[in-house]
Design an enzyme around this catalytic site. Structure first.
Site, PDB file in Angstrom:
ATOM      1  N   ARG A 113      21.165 -58.527 -32.909  1.00  0.00           N
ATOM      2  CA  ARG A 113      22.561 -58.318 -32.544  1.00  0.00           C
ATOM      3  C   ARG A 113      23.352 -59.617 -32.666  1.00  0.00           C
ATOM      4  O   ARG A 113      24.566 -59.599 -32.850  1.00  0.00           O
ATOM      5  CB  ARG A 113      22.660 -57.765 -31.121  1.00  0.00           C
ATOM      6  N   GLU A 164      -5.580 -66.292 -18.319  1.00  0.00           N
ATOM      7  CA  GLU A 164      -4.481 -67.129 -18.840  1.00  0.00           C
ATOM      8  C   GLU A 164      -4.117 -68.161 -17.786  1.00  0.00           C
ATOM      9  O   GLU A 164      -4.161 -67.848 -16.584  1.00  0.00           O
ATOM     10  CB  GLU A 164      -3.254 -66.272 -19.121  1.00  0.00           C
ATOM     11  N   HIS A 177      -4.581 -54.937 -24.733  1.00  0.00           N
ATOM     12  CA  HIS A 177      -5.585 -55.899 -25.206  1.00  0.00           C
ATOM     13  C   HIS A 177      -6.970 -55.622 -24.620  1.00  0.00           C
ATOM     14  O   HIS A 177      -7.962 -55.579 -25.345  1.00  0.00           O
ATOM     15  CB  HIS A 177      -5.176 -57.334 -24.874  1.00  0.00           C
ATOM     16  N   LYS A 226      -2.589 -64.012 -14.791  1.00  0.00           N
ATOM     17  CA  LYS A 226      -1.827 -65.236 -15.086  1.00  0.00           C
ATOM     18  C   LYS A 226      -2.239 -66.288 -14.059  1.00  0.00           C
ATOM     19  O   LYS A 226      -2.626 -65.960 -12.938  1.00  0.00           O
ATOM     20  CB  LYS A 226      -0.326 -64.980 -14.917  1.00  0.00           C
TER      21      LYS A 226
HETATM   22  C1  BG6 Z   1       0.976 -60.628 -24.761  1.00  0.00           C
HETATM   23  C2  BG6 Z   1       1.431 -60.506 -23.345  1.00  0.00           C
HETATM   24  O1  BG6 Z   1       0.762 -59.368 -25.327  1.00  0.00           O
HETATM   25  O2  BG6 Z   1      -0.238 -61.375 -24.823  1.00  0.00           O
HETATM   26  C3  BG6 Z   1       1.581 -61.881 -22.702  1.00  0.00           C
HETATM   27  O3  BG6 Z   1       2.677 -59.822 -23.298  1.00  0.00           O
HETATM   28  C4  BG6 Z   1       0.320 -62.698 -22.871  1.00  0.00           C
HETATM   29  O4  BG6 Z   1       1.911 -61.752 -21.317  1.00  0.00           O
HETATM   30  C5  BG6 Z   1      -0.142 -62.686 -24.330  1.00  0.00           C
HETATM   31  O5  BG6 Z   1       0.577 -64.023 -22.425  1.00  0.00           O
HETATM   32  C6  BG6 Z   1      -1.493 -63.357 -24.475  1.00  0.00           C
HETATM   33  O6  BG6 Z   1      -1.805 -63.510 -25.826  1.00  0.00           O
HETATM   34  P1  BG6 Z   1      -2.762 -64.664 -26.344  1.00  0.00           P
HETATM   35  O7  BG6 Z   1      -2.830 -64.458 -27.815  1.00  0.00           O
HETATM   36  O8  BG6 Z   1      -2.135 -65.969 -25.921  1.00  0.00           O
HETATM   37  O9  BG6 Z   1      -4.081 -64.453 -25.650  1.00  0.00           O
END
Ligand code: BG6
Length: 467
Positions: free
Chosen positions: A26, A193, A217, A315
Site C-alpha cells: 500500500r 528461541e 513448525h 520465546k
Molecule cells: C516464525 C514465527 O514463523 O518463525 C516467529 O512467526 C519465529 O515468531 C520464527 O521467531 C522462527 O524462525 P527461525 O527460522 O528463526 O527458527
C-alpha cells in the site's frame, strides 16, 4: 529473509533469465524508493565479504514497484495491467502480508484476469488464526487458484536440517527397523528461541506460541518424524503421509488440557547475558497470551501407540535451538551387576537442526579401567557435525530453496490445504480447552526453560527433558 534470498539466487545465477520482480504494497513508493529499500536490506543482511556489486545490480535490474491495495479496485486493475505488461512467462505471486488479505487480493487479481494458467501463489503462514478462518481463506484463494497452484509456506520445510531429517530417515536402512513404539520410548521436539516478540507484539499477542509456532513448525517436524515412508519424494506422496499423522493425533481438549499441556509467559530476566523486560512490559499491557507452550502429544496409530511426543517452544528461552530427540527403550535386561547397573542410560538419537546441524547418537561404552570394584559404563556420543562435514557449502536461507521450488511449481516442501486445516482443528481444541478450564500462562523468568510445570509434564512418565 525474502530479499536476501533473492539476492543469493541472483548471485548464483539461479533465477530464470528475464524474470522480473514486481514489489507491491500500500505504501506510496516509486521504483527508486523500492530499489533503495531492497539495496538497504541486502546491505544489512549479507556480510560485506559475500556481497557482490554485479549481483546486486543484476537483481536491481529485475525490480519494479507498483503501489496497490487489495480493497481498491482501481489500484488492483492498475497492478494487473502492470503484471500483464511485464509478463513474459509464468507468474508467481508471493503474499507476505496479513492473512486476512490473501482472499481479497487473490480475488481482485482474478477479477482482473491475472490468475489464469501459468500463475501460482505462495502464501505465508499463518493461514488464519483458527480452523474457521483458515477454511474461509482457503476457500477464497481456491476461487482464484487450483490447489496445485497454491504454495503454503512453512519456512521450516525450506531449512536444510529439516530436509536432512527426511534424508536421515529414508536414505538409511539403519533407523527404520527401530523407528516405532517397539524401540522408541519417547520423542521430544524443541524449538527454543532467545528472542522476545521483536516489535511484533500486536500480531503475536493475538497469536501466542501455540498458533505462531506449534500449529505449523512443530507439527510439521512431528509429521516428518512420525510419518510412514512415502513411496516417492513428491508432493502428493509426502503430503499424503503427513496428513495421516495429523489425523492420528489424539485430541487434547478441555478434558485433558490441564494435564497434557503447560503454558507460560516470560517475565523480566536475562537473555544472552543481557537484562531483558518481561512480555507484558514489552507489550505495554497485561496479557493472557502464552509465549511458551509444552504439550504431551500422542500419535494414535500402530507405529506410535503409547509413545509420548513432547513438544515445546517458547520465546526468551536459554538458547536458540531446534532439535528432535528420540530416546530408545532400555536394554531388556542388564547383564552387569554392581555399579554398571546404575550407570546404564537408554540410547538416544539427537537430530539438531539449529543453530548448527548435527546428529548425535548416545551409546553406552565401558569406562576405561581395571574394574576391581566392578565394570563401569559411561554414555558417549557418536557425533556427526554436518556443518564441519560440509564446511565448503554455504549456509542457505530457507527461502532460497522455497523460491526455486515455487518458481518450478514443486510443492513437496509446501503445506497442502488439508494439512493446514487438520493442524488447526487439533490446535483449536487445545486453545478452546485452555479457555474453557480458565488455564492462564504461568510466569517464567526470561532465560529459563519455561514454567516449572514443564518438568512435571515429562516427569510423570519417568522422562526428563534433554537439556
Ligand atoms: C516464525 C514465527 O514463523 O518463525 C516467529 O512467526 C519465529 O515468531 C520464527 O521467531 C522462527 O524462525 P527461525 O527460522 O528463526 O527458527
Amino acid at each position: 529473509m525474502l530479499l536476501p534470498s533473492l539476492y543469493s539466487l541472483q548471485a548464483e545465477k539461479l533465477l530464470p533469465d528475464g524474470m522480473r520482480i514486481l514489489g507491491t504494497a500500500r505504501s506510496d513508493l516509486d521504483r527508486d524508493a523500492f530499489v533503495q529499500l531492497v539495496a538497504d536490506s541486502i546491505h544489512e543482511r549479507i556480510p560485506a565479504n559475500e556481497r557482490d556489486d554485479v549481483a546486486l545490480r543484476g537483481l536491481i535490474e529485475r525490480l519494479d514497484f507498483f503501489s496497490a491495495s487489495a480493497d481498491n479496485v482501481v489500484s488492483m486493475q492498475g497492478l494487473s495491467g502492470k503484471i500483464a505488461s511485464l509478463r513474459n512467462g509464468d507468474v508467481l505471486y508471493h503474499m507476505s502480508t496479513a492473512p486476512k488479505f490473501y482472499g481479497p487480493a487473490c480475488q481482485a487479481l482474478a477479477a482482473h484476469g491475472a490468475t489464469g494458467p501459468g500463475t501460482r501463489v505462495m502464501l505465508e503462514k499463518p493461514i488464519g488464526k483458527d480452523l474457521a478462518s483458515a477454511i474461509a481463506i482457503n476457500d477464497a484463494v481456491a476461487a482464484a487458484f487450483d490447489e496445485e497452484r497454491i504454495f503454503r509456506t512453512d519456512h521450516y520445510l525450506g531449512k536444510e536440517g529439516v530436509q536432512n531429517l527426511i534424508a536421515l530417515r529414508f536414505g538409511n536402512s539403519l533407523f527404520e527397523p527401530l523407528w516405532s513404539a517397539r524401540h522408541i520410548e519417547q520423542v521430544q521436539i524443541t524449538v527454543g528461541e532467545t528472542v522476545g516478540v521483536e516489535g511484533r507484539g500486536d500480531y503475536y499477542d493475538e497469536s501466542g506460541a501455540l498458533r505462531d509456532m506449534l500449529q505449523n513448525h512443530l507439527l510439521q517436524l512431528l509429521c516428518l518424524v512420525a510419518m510412514e515412508p512415502p513411496a516417492r519424494f513428491d508432493p502428493t506422496a509426502v503430503r499424503n503421509e503427513k496428513i495421516k499423522v495429523l489425523r492420528s493425533l489424539r485430541a487434547i481438549d478441555r478434558s485433558n488440557a490441564g494435564t497434557e499441556s503447560v503454558i507460560g509467559q516470560y517475565t523480566a530476566g536475562a537473555s544472552e547475558g543481557k537484562v531483558v523486560p518481561g512480555y507484558a512490559e514489552e507489550l505495554g499491557r497485561t496479557s493472557r497470551t502464552e509465549t511458551f507452550v509444552a504439550l504431551r502429544a500422542h500419535v494414535d496409530n500402530w507405529r506410535w501407540s503409547g509413545v509420548p511426543f513432547y513438544l515445546r517452544t517458547g520465546k526468551r528461552l536459554p538458547s536458540r535451538s531446534t532439535e528432535i530427540y528420540l530416546q530408545f527403550r532400555k536394554v531388556p535386561y542388564s547383564i552387569f551387576g554392581g555399579p554398571a547397573a546404575t550407570d546404564m542410560q537408554p540410547n538416544g538419537l539427537l537430530i539438531r537442526l539449529q543453530p548448527e546441524e548435527r546428529i548425535e547418537l548416545d551409546l553406552m561404552s565401558k569406562t576405561p579401567g581395571l574394574d576391581r570394584a566392578g565394570l563401569r559404563l559411561s554414555q558417549v556420543a557418536l557425533d556427526l557435525d554436518l556443518h564441519e562435514e560440509f564446511a565448503s557449502a554455504r549456509k542457505r536461507i530457507a527461502y532460497e530453496r522455497l523460491y526455486l521450488d515455487a518458481i518450478e511449481g514443486n510443492g513437496t516442501l509446501f503445506v497442502r490445504r488439508d494439512e493446514t486445516e487438520a493442524a488447526w482443528q487439533w490446535v483449536d481444541a487445545i486453545a478452546d480447552g485452555w479457555h474453557d478450564i480458565g488455564m492462564a500462562p504461568k510466569p517464567y523468568p526470561a532465560g529459563t526453560w519455561g514454567p516449572s510445570a514443564t518438568v512435571s509434564l515429562v516427569d510423570r512418565l519417568g522422562h526428563s527433558w534433554r537439556e
